[in-house]
Design a protein around this motif. Sequence first.
Motif, PDB file in Angstrom:
ATOM      1  N   PHE A   1       0.797  -1.223   0.000  1.00  0.00           N
ATOM      2  CA  PHE A   1       0.000   0.000   0.000  1.00  0.00           C
ATOM      3  C   PHE A   1       0.829   1.273   0.000  1.00  0.00           C
ATOM      4  O   PHE A   1       0.346   2.330  -0.388  1.00  0.00           O
ATOM      5  N   LEU A   2       2.102   1.208   0.430  1.00  0.00           N
ATOM      6  CA  LEU A   2       2.893   2.437   0.509  1.00  0.00           C
ATOM      7  C   LEU A   2       4.356   2.164   0.185  1.00  0.00           C
ATOM      8  O   LEU A   2       5.016   1.385   0.880  1.00  0.00           O
ATOM      9  N   ALA A   3       4.843   2.801  -0.871  1.00  0.00           N
ATOM     10  CA  ALA A   3       6.259   2.737  -1.227  1.00  0.00           C
ATOM     11  C   ALA A   3       6.932   4.010  -0.727  1.00  0.00           C
ATOM     12  O   ALA A   3       6.610   5.118  -1.176  1.00  0.00           O
ATOM     13  N   VAL A   4       7.842   3.848   0.224  1.00  0.00           N
ATOM     14  CA  VAL A   4       8.523   4.985   0.842  1.00  0.00           C
ATOM     15  C   VAL A   4       9.910   5.128   0.215  1.00  0.00           C
ATOM     16  O   VAL A   4      10.724   4.200   0.264  1.00  0.00           O
ATOM     17  N   THR A   5      10.151   6.296  -0.365  1.00  0.00           N
ATOM     18  CA  THR A   5      11.465   6.589  -0.931  1.00  0.00           C
ATOM     19  C   THR A   5      12.316   7.279   0.125  1.00  0.00           C
ATOM     20  O   THR A   5      11.928   8.314   0.677  1.00  0.00           O
ATOM     21  N   ALA A   6      13.453   6.692   0.430  1.00  0.00           N
ATOM     22  CA  ALA A   6      14.350   7.243   1.447  1.00  0.00           C
ATOM     23  C   ALA A   6      15.230   8.319   0.810  1.00  0.00           C
ATOM     24  O   ALA A   6      16.053   8.023  -0.062  1.00  0.00           O
ATOM     25  N   SER A   7      15.058   9.581   1.235  1.00  0.00           N
ATOM     26  CA  SER A   7      15.875  10.658   0.680  1.00  0.00           C
ATOM     27  C   SER A   7      16.504  11.533   1.765  1.00  0.00           C
ATOM     28  O   SER A   7      17.135  12.544   1.452  1.00  0.00           O
ATOM     29  N   GLY A   8      16.335  11.133   3.032  1.00  0.00           N
ATOM     30  CA  GLY A   8      16.904  11.907   4.124  1.00  0.00           C
ATOM     31  C   GLY A   8      18.414  11.793   4.176  1.00  0.00           C
ATOM     32  O   GLY A   8      18.983  10.721   3.921  1.00  0.00           O
ATOM     33  N   THR A   9      19.082  12.879   4.497  1.00  0.00           N
ATOM     34  CA  THR A   9      20.547  12.876   4.631  1.00  0.00           C
ATOM     35  C   THR A   9      20.992  13.172   6.051  1.00  0.00           C
ATOM     36  O   THR A   9      22.183  13.210   6.347  1.00  0.00           O
ATOM     37  N   ASP A  10      20.021  13.387   6.953  1.00  0.00           N
ATOM     38  CA  ASP A  10      20.347  13.692   8.347  1.00  0.00           C
ATOM     39  C   ASP A  10      20.674  12.408   9.099  1.00  0.00           C
ATOM     40  O   ASP A  10      20.347  11.304   8.662  1.00  0.00           O
ATOM     41  N   THR A  11      21.296  12.551  10.245  1.00  0.00           N
ATOM     42  CA  THR A  11      21.596  11.416  11.114  1.00  0.00           C
ATOM     43  C   THR A  11      20.884  11.639  12.445  1.00  0.00           C
ATOM     44  O   THR A  11      21.338  12.436  13.273  1.00  0.00           O
ATOM     45  N   PRO A  12      19.745  10.961  12.656  1.00  0.00           N
ATOM     46  CA  PRO A  12      18.990  11.203  13.882  1.00  0.00           C
ATOM     47  C   PRO A  12      19.709  10.652  15.111  1.00  0.00           C
ATOM     48  O   PRO A  12      20.481   9.693  15.022  1.00  0.00           O
ATOM     49  N   ASP A  13      19.458  11.277  16.259  1.00  0.00           N
ATOM     50  CA  ASP A  13      19.979  10.752  17.519  1.00  0.00           C
ATOM     51  C   ASP A  13      19.344   9.401  17.817  1.00  0.00           C
ATOM     52  O   ASP A  13      18.272   9.063  17.299  1.00  0.00           O
ATOM     53  N   ASP A  14      20.011   8.639  18.665  1.00  0.00           N
ATOM     54  CA  ASP A  14      19.419   7.382  19.110  1.00  0.00           C
ATOM     55  C   ASP A  14      18.089   7.654  19.788  1.00  0.00           C
ATOM     56  O   ASP A  14      17.905   8.691  20.448  1.00  0.00           O
ATOM     57  N   LEU A  15      17.151   6.714  19.630  1.00  0.00           N
ATOM     58  CA  LEU A  15      15.888   6.830  20.348  1.00  0.00           C
ATOM     59  C   LEU A  15      16.144   6.771  21.848  1.00  0.00           C
ATOM     60  O   LEU A  15      17.085   6.100  22.295  1.00  0.00           O
ATOM     61  N   PRO A  16      15.349   7.444  22.643  1.00  0.00           N
ATOM     62  CA  PRO A  16      15.513   7.356  24.095  1.00  0.00           C
ATOM     63  C   PRO A  16      15.423   5.908  24.568  1.00  0.00           C
ATOM     64  O   PRO A  16      14.606   5.132  24.057  1.00  0.00           O
ATOM     65  N   SER A  17      16.253   5.552  25.533  1.00  0.00           N
ATOM     66  CA  SER A  17      16.211   4.182  26.059  1.00  0.00           C
ATOM     67  C   SER A  17      14.926   3.916  26.815  1.00  0.00           C
ATOM     68  O   SER A  17      14.466   2.778  26.917  1.00  0.00           O
ATOM     69  N   SER A  18      14.320   4.963  27.341  1.00  0.00           N
ATOM     70  CA  SER A  18      13.030   4.862  28.021  1.00  0.00           C
ATOM     71  C   SER A  18      12.093   5.906  27.425  1.00  0.00           C
ATOM     72  O   SER A  18      12.443   7.082  27.328  1.00  0.00           O
ATOM     73  N   LEU A  19      10.920   5.457  26.995  1.00  0.00           N
ATOM     74  CA  LEU A  19       9.935   6.381  26.436  1.00  0.00           C
ATOM     75  C   LEU A  19       8.971   6.890  27.497  1.00  0.00           C
ATOM     76  O   LEU A  19       8.442   7.996  27.382  1.00  0.00           O
TER      77      LEU A  19
END
Length: 539
Positions: free
Chosen positions: A383-401
């Motif tokens: 149902f959804l084709a996602v094209t990856a075009s991001g060039t940023d580097t996100p921080d690690d997800l929090p160990s506790s949400l």
Amino acid sequence: MTHTTDPAFEADGDEEQQGTGGRRRRAKGAEHSKAARVTDAEHSKDGTAKRGKGVHRRRFLGGMAGAGLGAVAAAGSTFALLTDAKGNKAGAATNTATLSVPDLLEGTTSDSTTTFTLEAKTGSAEVLSGVTSTTAGYNQSFLGPTMKWTKGNTNVLNITNSLGEDTTVHFHGAHVPAKMDGGPQVAFSDGETWSPTFTVKDEPMTLWYHPHALGTTAKQAVHGLAGMIIVDDSSNTTSADLPSTYGTDDIPLIFQCLAVDSSGDIKYDLTGYLSSGLSYPLLVNGTNVDDTTLTFTATKTRTRFRLLNASPSDIITVQRSDGGTMTQIATDQGYLAEAADVTTIRLVAGARAEMVMDMSDDVTLQAVITTGWVRGGSGTYDFLAVTASGTDTPDDLPSSLRTIDRYDTSDFTARTITLGQSGATMLINGSAGTSMSSMAMISTTLGSKEIWTIKNSTQLEHSFHLHDVPYQLISVNGEDPTGVELGWYDTYEVVGGGSIEIAMEFTDFSDDTYMYMLHCHLLQHEDEGMMAALMVTDS
């Protein structure tokens, strides 16, 4: 679209299925055995086996069984539990279209009071490609805008009814006073405006809004009266660490699996679902994806998807076509204690979940459809084709949400809620909730802590929804919850012959006139009587 065996029914006997509920467990002896799945409805009138190309064999015996089958037979109807093959063609998608993102309705804010304006009205839309259907929506012809609520603000919603019949608007999953909850007691007529006012007490989460009038919920919802709600909290540190730019890296996905005839008439009740020549299109944000794969360009490496199953009865399982993992961060009632890598997210009718993906390569998302009622959708959709075009580097997800303190239920008040049926009539604790006076009444007091056993005495699929407060799963078919099952819920699956134990605390709101509801969120079951009243009083 390609047909596959539903992953939840790949094996016989007891099984585990990763998803929104973590492990989805069958109840022993329930309808999921081989014997129960082979019914007279799978055979033609002369007794020969009938299985058309593309028919999904491993299917829930939804809708009616036992006495219900007898009721249909007495009416002279052919009771088919399998989708007509001609209405559910296999084949790869031949078209692409850009994912449509619902408009964002942020309201007008003054002195911490936000005013939203909605109009429930009729319209028309293409549910089947090239065929015009009569539909309904909020502020538009089909579906509604996404509302963004802010925790701590006061909401005023001016909602005008232009449908030509009574309606309500229920804020599914919201913790609001009973008078503002949008249940059947506050139905309002065509031409009237209902203006609920309340303070947003919910944590950051994904909610939704839809009708909840007696006997017309399925009819109005399937025609398009549904929209998403995002609860925001600028002080929440987890939210600050997650994607939150609506339409860019925070994307709503509203799934609807509907039943439609060749003229475009959308069906919503037993008679309609048993008519011939039906198609069961899957819509995502209002677009039919039967032969169309939607496209989305992810301009950020990490993208958040909010998943809502707004189908009347069908079950949606979301997965990646490459079998890779998704990182689930929330269930119905907000963030998990910690992010969980999952390969599937299973959504029964009314359920929500949130997940993120960090993409260095393109990803295709699939939806696996399983009917939860008499008939419905089936198969696997790219149902959804996602094209990856991001060039940023996100921080690690929090160990506790989030911190989730698990209930010690040793001193909780215990109740048993029994989901039953009598022919085509659905029951809670032996009563059919087709009117306010005929409903079973559950009475409790403010501050009460309770543990409920939700027992499914039918062989049908049910989706148990509780208004007012969230609940924790204590057991699922006798087994301890694990993984994402340790989050907070307001809607959860109860398989035929199975049971769940849930625990909750009644906080903040009491009323000796207006009631909350508890019911099956298969909308046809709700309209057929599987709804009870919940009264929370001071003492």
